[in-house]
Design a protein around this motif. Structure first.
Motif, short mmCIF file in Angstrom:
data_model
loop_
_atom_site.label_atom_id
_atom_site.label_comp_id
_atom_site.label_asym_id
_atom_site.label_seq_id
_atom_site.Cartn_x
_atom_site.Cartn_y
_atom_site.Cartn_z
N ASP A 26 4.99 55.10 14.15
CA ASP A 26 4.55 55.47 12.80
C ASP A 26 3.26 56.29 12.83
OD1 ASP A 26 6.71 54.15 11.65
OD2 ASP A 26 5.60 52.28 11.36
N LYS A 27 2.31 55.86 13.67
CA LYS A 27 1.01 56.54 13.72
C LYS A 27 1.12 57.93 14.34
CE LYS A 27 -1.62 52.26 13.56
NZ LYS A 27 -2.36 51.24 14.33
N ARG A 30 2.63 60.21 11.86
CA ARG A 30 1.68 60.57 10.81
C ARG A 30 0.76 61.71 11.26
NH1 ARG A 30 -0.86 55.67 9.44
NH2 ARG A 30 -2.67 56.18 10.69
N GLY A 33 2.27 64.87 10.96
CA GLY A 33 2.51 65.32 9.59
C GLY A 33 3.77 64.77 8.95
N TYR A 34 4.31 63.68 9.48
CA TYR A 34 5.54 63.10 8.93
C TYR A 34 5.25 61.77 8.24
CZ TYR A 34 7.92 66.71 11.54
OH TYR A 34 8.33 67.93 12.01
N PRO A 35 6.01 61.46 7.19
CA PRO A 35 5.74 60.24 6.42
C PRO A 35 6.28 58.97 7.09
CG PRO A 35 7.63 61.38 5.49
CD PRO A 35 7.10 62.26 6.60
N TYR A 36 5.88 57.85 6.52
CA TYR A 36 6.37 56.53 6.95
C TYR A 36 7.79 56.34 6.42
CZ TYR A 36 6.70 51.47 7.34
OH TYR A 36 7.10 50.20 7.65
N GLY A 38 7.82 56.39 10.58
CA GLY A 38 7.76 57.52 11.50
C GLY A 38 8.82 57.55 12.57
N HIS A 41 11.64 60.16 12.43
CA HIS A 41 11.15 61.53 12.61
C HIS A 41 10.89 61.83 14.09
CE1 HIS A 41 10.79 61.96 8.29
NE2 HIS A 41 10.08 60.85 8.24
#
Length: 199
Positions: A26-27, A30, A33-36, A38, A41
């Motif tokens: 997730d971090k 982020r 530039g990608y949302p939760y 993660g 993505h």
């Protein structure tokens, strides 16, 4: 990593000392530039990237322990991105994702295979949100196949459903007559029961 003797008896072999694998996904997503959440993505980007493009460290990969650490890996990715920005060089998100994902998957598989060797278990069950990661699913299945180990994994729709996991656990506890009174409160750091840990 947990040895499951039956539905109500577990032996904790190892756990994260800091960030869990899913948190790291997730971090890193982020900072790219990608949302939760993660994970999806990173998984998608990694399919288009070169996993050997950037060397990121595998936390706690040596030392014959079953614990995990992903905070150093996460920091290494963030430092790499910041360095590339300072140098005004192109950041290839697909390569970052693939290289990061490889570091995570490598250590998860290495420790899982070592745990199988030490415990003599013949089945591995992949669980939790990171169980949805396609690279982990594919490579763990390959490693299990080489060793004659049975691999169980949930369908993708159940990988991120904590409610289903908790409900399933509660079902087997209720069948065993294990109930708490109404004073019980949520505790995210609640350890395994002492009698369940036999290291």
């Amino acid at each position: 990593l947990v040895v499951v003797r039956d539905y109500n008896h577990f032996e904790l072999l190892g756990q994260t000392r800091d960030d869990a694998a899913g948190e790291a996904f997730d971090k890193v997503a982020r900072v790219l530039g990608y949302p939760y959440p993660g994970g999806p993505h990173i998984d998608r980007l990694a399919k288009e990237g070169n996993s050997s493009a950037i060397h990121f460290p595998m936390g706690l990969s040596k030392g014959h322990n079953f614990d995990f650490s992903f905070s150093g890996l996460k920091s290494s990715v963030i430092n790499y991105i910041n360095m590339m920005k300072m140098k005004k060089e192109e950041i290839v998100a697909e390569d970052v994702a693939a290289s990061f994902q490889k570091a995570v998957v490598d250590v998860l598989i290495e420790k899982a295979m070592e745990a199988v060797k030490v415990t003599g278990m013949k089945t591995i069950a992949l669980a939790g949100g990171v169980a949805a990661n396609s690279e982990l699913r594919t490579r763990l299945e390959e490693e299990c196949g080489k060793r004659g180990i049975r691999m169980c994994r949930p369908s993708l729709t159940l990988c991120t459903d904590n409610g289903a996991m908790i409900g399933c656990r509660a079902y087997y506890m209720a069948r065993a007559g294990e109930f708490a009174d109404m004073s019980l409160n949520a505790d995210p750091r609640l350890p395994f029961n002492a009698e369940q840990i036999k290291l």
